[in-house]
Scaffold this motif. Structure first.
Motif, PDB file in Angstrom:
ATOM      1  N   ASN A  58      53.264  46.651  69.424  1.00  0.00           N
ATOM      2  CA  ASN A  58      53.957  47.936  69.482  1.00  0.00           C
ATOM      3  C   ASN A  58      52.851  48.971  69.610  1.00  0.00           C
ATOM      4  O   ASN A  58      52.007  49.072  68.715  1.00  0.00           O
ATOM      5  CB  ASN A  58      54.755  48.199  68.204  1.00  0.00           C
ATOM      6  CG  ASN A  58      55.882  47.216  68.019  1.00  0.00           C
ATOM      7  OD1 ASN A  58      56.632  46.950  68.942  1.00  0.00           O
ATOM      8  ND2 ASN A  58      55.992  46.657  66.822  1.00  0.00           N
ATOM      9  N   ILE A  59      52.809  49.698  70.702  1.00  0.00           N
ATOM     10  CA  ILE A  59      51.761  50.694  70.899  1.00  0.00           C
ATOM     11  C   ILE A  59      52.369  52.078  70.704  1.00  0.00           C
ATOM     12  O   ILE A  59      53.331  52.444  71.372  1.00  0.00           O
ATOM     13  CB  ILE A  59      51.107  50.575  72.288  1.00  0.00           C
ATOM     14  CG1 ILE A  59      50.488  49.183  72.449  1.00  0.00           C
ATOM     15  CG2 ILE A  59      50.054  51.667  72.474  1.00  0.00           C
ATOM     16  CD1 ILE A  59      49.885  48.919  73.807  1.00  0.00           C
ATOM     17  N   ILE A  60      51.787  52.816  69.784  1.00  0.00           N
ATOM     18  CA  ILE A  60      52.259  54.159  69.472  1.00  0.00           C
ATOM     19  C   ILE A  60      51.171  55.149  69.869  1.00  0.00           C
ATOM     20  O   ILE A  60      50.038  55.056  69.405  1.00  0.00           O
ATOM     21  CB  ILE A  60      52.607  54.290  67.976  1.00  0.00           C
ATOM     22  CG1 ILE A  60      53.733  53.308  67.646  1.00  0.00           C
ATOM     23  CG2 ILE A  60      52.976  55.730  67.625  1.00  0.00           C
ATOM     24  CD1 ILE A  60      54.083  53.209  66.187  1.00  0.00           C
ATOM     25  N   GLN A  61      51.533  56.074  70.736  1.00  0.00           N
ATOM     26  CA  GLN A  61      50.601  57.097  71.197  1.00  0.00           C
ATOM     27  C   GLN A  61      50.726  58.333  70.329  1.00  0.00           C
ATOM     28  O   GLN A  61      51.100  59.394  70.791  1.00  0.00           O
ATOM     29  CB  GLN A  61      50.870  57.446  72.653  1.00  0.00           C
ATOM     30  CG  GLN A  61      50.433  56.389  73.635  1.00  0.00           C
ATOM     31  CD  GLN A  61      50.600  56.893  75.045  1.00  0.00           C
ATOM     32  OE1 GLN A  61      51.684  56.831  75.596  1.00  0.00           O
ATOM     33  NE2 GLN A  61      49.517  57.399  75.617  1.00  0.00           N
ATOM     34  N   GLY A  62      50.404  58.184  69.107  1.00  0.00           N
ATOM     35  CA  GLY A  62      50.499  59.305  68.200  1.00  0.00           C
ATOM     36  C   GLY A  62      49.671  59.038  66.973  1.00  0.00           C
ATOM     37  O   GLY A  62      49.066  57.979  66.835  1.00  0.00           O
ATOM     38  N   PRO A  63      49.653  59.985  66.083  1.00  0.00           N
ATOM     39  CA  PRO A  63      48.785  59.880  64.913  1.00  0.00           C
ATOM     40  C   PRO A  63      49.233  58.787  63.953  1.00  0.00           C
ATOM     41  O   PRO A  63      50.402  58.424  63.886  1.00  0.00           O
ATOM     42  CB  PRO A  63      48.868  61.260  64.267  1.00  0.00           C
ATOM     43  CG  PRO A  63      50.141  61.843  64.763  1.00  0.00           C
ATOM     44  CD  PRO A  63      50.397  61.241  66.109  1.00  0.00           C
ATOM     45  N   HIS A  64      48.265  58.301  63.246  1.00  0.00           N
ATOM     46  CA  HIS A  64      48.482  57.296  62.210  1.00  0.00           C
ATOM     47  C   HIS A  64      47.958  57.892  60.914  1.00  0.00           C
ATOM     48  O   HIS A  64      46.899  58.514  60.897  1.00  0.00           O
ATOM     49  CB  HIS A  64      47.715  56.017  62.558  1.00  0.00           C
ATOM     50  CG  HIS A  64      47.751  54.989  61.486  1.00  0.00           C
ATOM     51  ND1 HIS A  64      46.663  54.708  60.703  1.00  0.00           N
ATOM     52  CD2 HIS A  64      48.731  54.176  61.060  1.00  0.00           C
ATOM     53  CE1 HIS A  64      46.986  53.764  59.839  1.00  0.00           C
ATOM     54  NE2 HIS A  64      48.230  53.418  60.047  1.00  0.00           N
ATOM     55  N   GLU A  65      48.717  57.721  59.853  1.00  0.00           N
ATOM     56  CA  GLU A  65      48.230  58.214  58.567  1.00  0.00           C
ATOM     57  C   GLU A  65      46.959  57.478  58.218  1.00  0.00           C
ATOM     58  O   GLU A  65      46.943  56.250  58.133  1.00  0.00           O
ATOM     59  CB  GLU A  65      49.274  57.969  57.467  1.00  0.00           C
ATOM     60  CG  GLU A  65      50.368  58.975  57.444  1.00  0.00           C
ATOM     61  CD  GLU A  65      51.255  58.791  56.231  1.00  0.00           C
ATOM     62  OE1 GLU A  65      50.762  58.386  55.159  1.00  0.00           O
ATOM     63  OE2 GLU A  65      52.453  59.053  56.385  1.00  0.00           O
ATOM     64  N   ASP A  66      45.892  58.217  58.063  1.00  0.00           N
ATOM     65  CA  ASP A  66      44.609  57.590  57.768  1.00  0.00           C
ATOM     66  C   ASP A  66      44.582  57.117  56.326  1.00  0.00           C
ATOM     67  O   ASP A  66      45.159  57.729  55.437  1.00  0.00           O
ATOM     68  CB  ASP A  66      43.452  58.566  58.031  1.00  0.00           C
ATOM     69  CG  ASP A  66      42.192  57.862  58.472  1.00  0.00           C
ATOM     70  OD1 ASP A  66      42.222  56.629  58.657  1.00  0.00           O
ATOM     71  OD2 ASP A  66      41.177  58.543  58.633  1.00  0.00           O
ATOM     72  N   ASP A  67      43.897  56.036  56.121  1.00  0.00           N
ATOM     73  CA  ASP A  67      43.783  55.408  54.811  1.00  0.00           C
ATOM     74  C   ASP A  67      42.339  55.575  54.348  1.00  0.00           C
ATOM     75  O   ASP A  67      41.409  55.219  55.056  1.00  0.00           O
ATOM     76  CB  ASP A  67      44.136  53.924  54.953  1.00  0.00           C
ATOM     77  CG  ASP A  67      44.094  53.171  53.652  1.00  0.00           C
ATOM     78  OD1 ASP A  67      43.434  53.634  52.707  1.00  0.00           O
ATOM     79  OD2 ASP A  67      44.724  52.114  53.576  1.00  0.00           O
TER      80      ASP A  67
END
Length: 161
Positions: A103-112
């Motif tokens: 699943n490719i999401i072209q948006g931000p990811h909550e950084d850990d």
């Protein structure tokens, strides 16, 4: 372009891999070892690859990610997710057929904040050759374009083994 590094995090049954900078074959042994560690865990619910800070990635790294996705689908029944905001890297992922197994999401990811950097592992030529060969064989399975693109490389590597 900043030198590549791989950051990882593991929370309960979820694994996160963050590719930073220019991620190349020199990091393949470290990445492969981490992927193998995921395979040994019998309880994986989620695998995320964060490419938000990736400047460039080579085909060996993409092949190792394909290995991860194919295994997750077969053994855990999950489709891993990739977060990617760079249009050229997104295009590489889709052309290589990784959009079929991730699943490719072209948006931000909550950084850990809980990431730790994988140590760079010195590898012998034979070990690297085997990893490059495996990675490109897996990419070749994804689509006809990859098969045509990597047939000569695979043949050459097989001859050297």
């Amino acid at each position: 372009m900043q030198p590549g590094k791989i950051l990882v995090s593991h929370h309960e049954d979820a694994y996160l891999i963050k590719l930073v900078g220019d991620v190349r074959v020199t990091l393949c042994t470290s990445l492969n070892n981490y992927i193998e560690a995921i395979f040994k865990d019998g309880h994986v619910s989620e695998v995320v690859t964060d490419m938000m800070d990736t400047d460039a990635v080579d085909s060996t790294t993409l092949g190792l990610l394909a290995k991860l996705a194919l295994y997750c689908e077969e053994h855990y029944g999950i489709k891993p997710t990739v977060f990617c905001n760079d249009e050229s890297i997104y295009q590489i992922l889709t052309v290589m057929g990784l959009d079929e197994i991730f699943n490719i999401i072209q948006g931000p990811h909550e950084d850990d904040d809980g990431y730790e950097e994988l140590s760079s592992i010195e590898s012998g030529v034979e070990e690297i050759r085997e990893q490059v060969l495996e990675a490109h064989r897996l990419l070749s399975l994804l689509n006809d374009r990859n098969q045509k693109e990597f047939v000569d490389l695979i043949h050459s590597l097989e001859q050297d083994c």
